[in-house]
Every structure is written in structure tokens, then in C-alpha cells.
Design an enzyme around this catalytic site. Structure first.
Site, mmCIF file in Angstrom:
data_model
loop_
_atom_site.group_PDB
_atom_site.id
_atom_site.type_symbol
_atom_site.label_atom_id
_atom_site.label_comp_id
_atom_site.label_asym_id
_atom_site.label_seq_id
_atom_site.Cartn_x
_atom_site.Cartn_y
_atom_site.Cartn_z
ATOM 1 N N GLY A 196 0.772 -1.232 0.000
ATOM 2 C CA GLY A 196 0.000 0.000 0.000
ATOM 3 C C GLY A 196 0.803 1.281 0.000
ATOM 4 C CD1 TRP A 224 4.780 2.777 -4.547
ATOM 5 C CD2 TRP A 224 4.096 2.586 -6.654
ATOM 6 N NE1 TRP A 224 5.893 2.581 -5.322
ATOM 7 C CE2 TRP A 224 5.511 2.456 -6.614
ATOM 8 C CE3 TRP A 224 3.456 2.482 -7.880
ATOM 9 C CZ2 TRP A 224 6.271 2.261 -7.769
ATOM 10 C CZ3 TRP A 224 4.199 2.276 -9.033
ATOM 11 C CH2 TRP A 224 5.594 2.175 -8.979
ATOM 12 C CG ASP A 267 -5.954 -12.598 -11.289
ATOM 13 O OD1 ASP A 267 -5.305 -11.755 -11.937
ATOM 14 O OD2 ASP A 267 -5.788 -13.822 -11.411
ATOM 15 C CE LYS A 309 9.454 -3.225 -9.183
ATOM 16 N NZ LYS A 309 9.411 -4.121 -8.015
#
Length: 243
Positions: A91, A93, A125, A189
Site C-alpha cells: 500500500g 504507492w 486478480d 516497473k
């Protein structure tokens, strides 16, 4: 488990791991670590200045400083934004996004994440259409920014790890292109020298600017960097068009 590991997009284990260990808990783990690699990792965590800064500032992970440093260079966080954070555990970010004035923040992760005031978090998901619909329904409109700090579990085999990571980046890129508001931004990323050529072409087709950033909070020995794309042109832009 490091903050990077907690944020990895993976199927939940039989016993799910919580987040937000205190320094005291880390010291207890260090005393009981059975393997040399575990001891080395924990010692590094205890000595990491970003870990200490995160604890002092109340962030759930040192990864918060990666996003803060990315924003310092790329200016992707703005007041009033609607933001989706893919692979949001634990959490950090989300906390940064709220600190920067985001109006609405929604996170999703396969791992359970403790609630954060001002944010909506789903244990789900991003490959599940029902979960995606729930995430989008939690916003008042399309997201202005899609974040992803997802990373695949490493196997030690470079080619396999690279392919797994590329798959996750492709997933995040597809999500962003499908759901972003016009003019929106994307940050994810990536590993192994950046995005693949095909992904880079896709991003440059759909966004006005694309760049790679290695924030100082990302350890020098880590292969991770981040791709930042700004000025979303729309999902229907074709290759070769200038939007």
C-alpha cells in the site's frame, strides 16, 4: 519478505503473508533466521536508510520513495486524479498518491492489503474480468493514471524471469491502454534493461512521451527500472499515427 516481494503479482500461497512489519519484528526474525541468505537480507533491510525513512514517515514500504522520486522527475501525480494501482500490496504507492492529492485511488492485489483511509482496495486478480469491473466501478470515471509495481517471482533462470516480467508489463500496458482517460499517464516497473522493443513501440504509439527512470530509492544492485508514459492518445490510435 521485502516490500518488492510483497508487491509481486503472484498466486496467493496457502498461508498469506501480512504486511507492515515493525523494526522489532524484523530483529526477531533476524535472530531466528535459519539460512545465511535470510540473515543477509534482514541485515540489509535493517541498515537500509529508505526502510528507516519509510518507518519514520509512516509509509508501509520503502517503495513509497520510488514513486515519490519518479514523480519528482516525471510529474505524474496531480491533485484531483483518479488512480488505479495494480499489484498494490502493501500500500505504499497508494499512500503517496493520496498524499499528492488524488481524488480517488483504487488498488488491487492477490495479497490481502490492510485498509487505507481514502482508498478502495480489492483482493483480486487483474486477469479476472469481474475483478476488473469492480475496480473500474469504484471510480467515478476512467483513471487518469495507472500504476504498476508488479514483478514476477524469480526462478534464478534469467530468460525465464525476463519472460515472466515482460508478461506482467504487457498486462499492465494493456490495462492502461484499455481503460485510461485521454491525456492520462502510465507508470510500471520493468526489468532487464527496460521494455522490449515491441512494448516500447506500443507505448510510443499510444502516448505522447515515453521514458525510463531509475529512482535513487531503487537499489543499485537491482535490475529494476520504471517506464513512464504520459499524454495518452486513446486506445484506437494506429501505429504511425501522430495523434
Amino acid at each position: 519478505m521485502s516490500d518488492e516481494e510483497k508487491r509481486r503479482w503472484k498466486k496467493p500461497a496457502t498461508e498469506k503473508t501480512g504486511s507492515g512489519r515493525s523494526v522489532t519484528e524484523r530483529k526477531v526474525i533476524a535472530r531466528n533466521a535459519r539460512t545465511e541468505s535470510s540473515k543477509k537480507w534482514i541485515e540489509r533491510q535493517l541498515q537500509d536508510p529508505y526502510v528507516r525513512k519509510a518507518i519514520d514517515a509512516g509509509y508501509r514500504s520503502r517503495a513509497a520513495y520510488k514513486l515519490l522520486e519518479i514523480d519528482e522527475e516525471a510529474h505524474i501525480l496531480k491533485r484531483g486524479q483518479r488512480i488505479i494501482d495494480l499489484g498494490c500490496a502493501p500500500g505504499g504507492w497508494i499512500q503517496v498518491a493520496l498524499l499528492k492529492g488524488a481524488a480517488e485511488v483504487v488498488g488491487i492485489d492477490l495479497l490481502p492489503v490492510q485498509t487505507i483511509d481514502g482508498a478502495t482496495i480489492f483482493e483480486g486478480d487483474v486477469n479476472n474480468p469481474d475483478d476488473v469491473r469492480a475496480v473500474l466501478a469504484a471510480l467515478s470515471g476512467p483513471p487518469d493514471l495507472v500504476l504498476s509495481d508488479m514483478a514476477a517471482n524469480t526462478t534464478g533462470h534469467k530468460q525465464t524471469d525476463h519472460l515472466r516480467t515482460v508478461t506482467l508489463v504487457e498486462l499492465a500496458v494493456d490495462f492502461a491502454i484499455t481503460h485510461l482517460a485521454p491525456g492520462g499517464a502510465f507508470c510500471s516497473k520493468v526489468f532487464q534493461g527496460g521494455t522490449t522493443q515491441e512494448l516500447l513501440v506500443t507505448l510510443k504509439t499510444h502516448f505522447k512521451t515515453v521514458k525510463h527512470i531509475k529512482p535513487p530509492a531503487s537499489r543499485s544492485g537491482s535490475p529494476e527500472i520504471f517506464v513512464v508514459a504520459k499524454g495518452f492518445k486513446g486506445a484506437n490510435v494506429r501505429k504511425g499515427e501522430n495523434g
